[in-house]
Design a protein around this motif. Structure first.
Motif, PDB file in Angstrom:
ATOM      1  N   SER A 191       2.031  30.834   7.038  1.00 43.86           N
ATOM      2  CA  SER A 191       0.709  29.852   7.170  1.00 43.86           C
ATOM      3  C   SER A 191       0.479  28.929   5.919  1.00 43.86           C
ATOM      4  CB  SER A 191      -0.143  30.885   7.660  1.00 43.86           C
ATOM      5  OG  SER A 191      -0.604  31.779   6.346  1.00 43.86           O
ATOM      6  N   SER A 192      -0.509  28.279   5.925  1.00 41.80           N
ATOM      7  CA  SER A 192      -1.076  27.702   4.766  1.00 41.80           C
ATOM      8  C   SER A 192      -1.531  28.688   3.650  1.00 41.80           C
ATOM      9  CB  SER A 192      -2.095  26.576   4.990  1.00 41.80           C
ATOM     10  OG  SER A 192      -1.577  25.707   5.937  1.00 41.80           O
ATOM     11  N   TYR A 243      -1.342  23.859  14.308  1.00 39.55           N
ATOM     12  CA  TYR A 243      -1.422  22.669  13.323  1.00 39.55           C
ATOM     13  C   TYR A 243      -2.484  21.669  13.299  1.00 39.55           C
ATOM     14  CZ  TYR A 243       3.688  23.961  13.175  1.00 39.55           C
ATOM     15  OH  TYR A 243       4.815  24.436  13.204  1.00 39.55           O
ATOM     16  N   PRO A 278      -1.397  16.154  14.096  1.00 33.84           N
ATOM     17  CA  PRO A 278      -0.328  16.902  13.233  1.00 33.84           C
ATOM     18  C   PRO A 278       0.977  17.009  13.861  1.00 33.84           C
ATOM     19  CG  PRO A 278      -1.869  18.262  14.651  1.00 33.84           C
ATOM     20  CD  PRO A 278      -2.250  16.885  14.803  1.00 33.84           C
ATOM     21  N   GLU A 331       1.965  28.041  17.881  1.00 30.03           N
ATOM     22  CA  GLU A 331       1.672  27.689  16.438  1.00 30.03           C
ATOM     23  C   GLU A 331       0.526  26.803  16.318  1.00 30.03           C
ATOM     24  OE1 GLU A 331       5.361  26.101  15.373  1.00 30.03           O
ATOM     25  OE2 GLU A 331       6.529  28.227  15.394  1.00 30.03           O
ATOM     26  N   TRP A 385       0.975  17.853   8.226  1.00 29.66           N
ATOM     27  CA  TRP A 385      -0.130  18.671   8.813  1.00 29.66           C
ATOM     28  C   TRP A 385      -0.939  18.741   7.455  1.00 29.66           C
ATOM     29  CZ3 TRP A 385       0.691  22.419   5.188  1.00 29.66           C
ATOM     30  CH2 TRP A 385       2.312  22.805   4.933  1.00 29.66           C
ATOM     31  N   TYR A 387      -1.869  24.973   8.735  1.00 27.26           N
ATOM     32  CA  TYR A 387      -0.863  25.213   9.672  1.00 27.26           C
ATOM     33  C   TYR A 387      -0.849  26.813   9.642  1.00 27.26           C
ATOM     34  CZ  TYR A 387       3.163  26.802   7.046  1.00 27.26           C
ATOM     35  OH  TYR A 387       3.912  27.600   5.839  1.00 27.26           O
TER      36      TYR A 387
END
Length: 679
Positions: free
Chosen positions: A332-333, A310, A317, A308, A322, A325
């Motif tokens: 996800s972001s 970040y 982070p 993962e 975060w 990410y």
């Protein structure tokens, strides 16, 4: 547009303002459409600040006390205490100049401190809290000594990053950002504790203690047990400014490579809240002036990726803290500045657009695999690029400087079939582009209609103009849509507009019956005027009105010349108003003029010409970036068709210029002796 930001809304540092003319995937099929709407504007930016650094706030009436910090010692141990760990940790303590601070109910004290290194914890506590009042002592345990902390700007009770009651528990901030922090202390409920009568003179006193826990170099995370690597910047050769890639500085990285293996750099396993996992941190610096670039992070593996990612600016982070990410392709972001590309089980590929300047921290969380099988080899690459995905190979990456000239930013200029910030959105398919190109080019074949009629009437000058106008317009649009450019784009655009302007005016002049010497004079004057119009802002809409006005003026001048020639035998004396004979002659002259006009034109064709001209005007008005190819093709057909109808409307009563009008407006034949051959 006016935008006003108060001190509660902005933080100290560099602030970028962008003005965008059109945002999103837009049709860019025609350069004429793209270059048409140009705007000029003026920007005025004013910043109001406080003259004294110790006085802050919206009205510069709040005293800010700078805390003095210093190293208080180092700690090491087995990890049983919250301030100790497996590695030596340093503790930085910050205090105000006065050991004790006192506040009244609702009165706020503001402090500031500077965090210069990446820290694990920032702990804010209040010691020796006492309640002072002339009448009673009160119960200090019920006092709310509120603490508000904010990064980069002064906090308040409504706008802050962290808050807590220091009279209950210390305020602990995990992984605070590097930079200036502001702390506000606000005591509440003093009047309740002393009975309310003496609330205006009651105060609470305390000693503020701020401690910053730092890990040694190369270590980070809880108990400083995770590895931390500072990535070195390596500039790309033969590239635009600031384009670079980042590699760890050490022997574990292959020299000359733009990426590196993760497995030799991973931290040892530690126990976390969600099972056995490990964190590894990578730090990189985005230099000043590179905020217009894009941070590209990519992981590739020969097996399923078990990481993962970040990312955070200015601080370490974590799972809960975060800026961006990536967990998997479904988690996800989201947002305008995070773009995920073709990520699968074996590959992670994303961009952080227009990345913020400063220190960025990328944390890799390596999830523990219960099966104990090998995760294979994973390669990581981190780079700073100018345009995402090289504009998807469907556009050109262009660079520019901001107004200050200190920051370089880049953007994609997409081709006519694609759009979006990275040119990845297909707006027009290849087959659609072919059909649209055919429509724009082939619609100029309508110029055959007026050219054929002019050739049939032996109007060779008009025939050349219509033929050249249709050919030049076809060549121009072939270049405009990206099919083929016979000459440079500027030359083709000038020829298209100039010959089109000339063809329109020539249609008006053709409707007159003046001698060729006068026509050549009018054409020469018109050629000069229309050339100036075509070379200076040819695409402006006002040119249509100017060309129609010039054509109407040419028609009027031609008619005046014709009238003066036909009726030059009429003489008008100064006293003609009182002479009934001359009045009768004028009346007869006007009647003959009307009859001549009625006989001169086929009015059905005139009406059809105006209808076609109206359709051309409507199609020009309806043009935009989405339907340009449709309505501009209609424009070609209708404008040439209207010229054809106007040419057909003229009745040719003059036989090769040998007829001469009589004084009464009627035509009479004249004799012309033939010249013997060989004379």
């Amino acid at each position: 547009m006016t935008m006003r930001l108060t001190n509660e809304q902005i933080s100290a540092g560099v602030l970028y303002l962008g003005l965008f003319n059109g945002v999103g995937p837009t049709r860019t099929q025609s350069k004429m459409i793209v270059r048409g709407p140009a705007y000029s504007f003026a920007v005025n930016i004013s910043v109001e600040g406080c003259t004294a650094s110790t006085m802050q706030g919206q009205y510069c009436n709040q005293t800010v006390e700078l805390l003095s910090c210093g190293l208080s010692g180092s700690y090491h141990g087995s990890g049983n205490l919250s301030v100790t760990g497996f590695y030596n940790q340093s503790m930085v303590s910050c205090r105000n100049n006065f050991e004790t601070s006192c506040n009244r109910d609702g009165e706020m004290n503001i402090y500031s401190l500077e965090i210069r290194r990446i820290a694990e914890l920032l702990t804010i506590s209040a010691e020796n809290v006492t309640l002072r009042s002339p009448s009673s002592t009160g119960n200090r345990s019920e006092i709310d000594l509120m603490c508000f902390a904010r990064y980069g700007a002064i906090p308040s009770a409504t706008v802050h990053d962290y808050s807590g009651n220091l009279n209950k528990f210390p305020l602990v901030i995990h992984s605070p950002k590097v930079g200036r922090w502001y702390i506000s202390i606000l005591p509440l409920n003093l009047s309740k504790e002393i009975g309310g009568a003496q609330s205006n003179v009651s105060t609470v006193c305390y000693s503020l203690d701020v401690q910053e826990l730092q890990c040694p170099l190369g270590k980070a995370g809880p108990n400083c047990s995770s590895e931390r690597y500072m990535l070195q910047t390596i500039l790309r050769r033969d590239s635009t400014p600031f384009e670079s890639y980042y590699l760890p500085d050490g022997e574990k990285v292959t020299s000359g490579a733009a990426n590196f293996l993760l497995e030799p750099l991973l931290s040892n396993y530690t126990y976390g809240d969600g099972g056995i996992d490990t964190w590894t941190y990578f730090l990189l610096d985005i230099p000043r002036g590179a905020a217009g670039g894009n941070l590209h992070v990519r992981l590739t593996s020969d097996r399923n990726i078990n990481y993962e990612i970040y990312a955070r600016n200015g601080g370490l982070p974590s799972v809960d803290n975060w800026d961006y990410y990536y967990v998997n392709k479904t988690s996800s972001s989201h947002g305008s500045f995070f773009v995920l590309y073709n990520s699968i089980e074996e590959k992670v590929d994303f961009y952080i657009l227009y990345v913020k300047e400063g220190i960025w921290n990328i944390g890799l969380r390596h999830l523990y695999s219960p099966s104990g099988t090998s995760d294979g080899q994973t390669t990581m690459s981190v780079s700073l690029e100018r345009c995402p995905k090289r504009c998807s190979y469907h556009g050109e990456c262009k660079s520019a400087l901001d107004a200050s000239g200190l920051t370089s930013y880049s953007f994609c200029a997409c081709d006519r079939n694609h759009g979006g910030f990275d040119c990845s959105i297909e707006i027009v398919s290849h087959q659609g582009h072919i059909w649209q190109s055919i429509a724009l080019i082939a619609s100029n074949g309508a110029a055959v209609l007026p050219a054929f009629w002019a050739l049939r009437q032996k109007a060779f000058a008009e025939w050349v103009l219509y033929t050249a106008s249709g050919i030049s317009s076809g060549l121009y649009h072939a270049c405009d849509v990206g099919t083929w450019c016979a000459l440079s784009y500027g030359v083709l655009q000038f020829m298209d507009f100039w010959l089109s302007f000339m063809a329109v005016v020539s249609t008006f002049v053709y409707l007159t019956t003046i001698d060729e010497v006068f026509k050549r004079t009018i054409h020469t004057v018109v050629a000069i005027l229309t050339a100036l119009m075509a070379i200076t802002k040819a695409t402006r809409s006002s040119n249509i009105i100017l060309v129609m006005a010039i054509g109407a003026l040419g028609l009027l001048v031609g008619w005046l010349i014709e009238i003066s020639t036909k009726y030059r035998s009429l003489s008008f004396s100064m006293g003609f108003c009182s002479n009934r004979l001359e009045r009768w002659q004028i009346r007869e002259w006007l009647q003959n003029l009307v009859k001549t006009l009625l006989k001169r034109f086929r009015w059905g064709f005139v009406l059809a010409g105006f209808i076609a001209l109206a359709m051309a005007a409507i199609s020009w008005k309806l043009e935009n970036s989405q339907n340009y190819w449709i309505w501009h093709s209609v424009w070609h057909v209708t404008i040439y068709t209207s010229s054809f109808f106007f040419l057909c409307s003229k009745v040719n009563t003059i036989n090769n210029g040998n007829e001469r009008p009589a004084a009464d407006g009627n035509y009479q034949l004249t004799r012309q002796d033939s010249i013997p051959s060989g004379a």
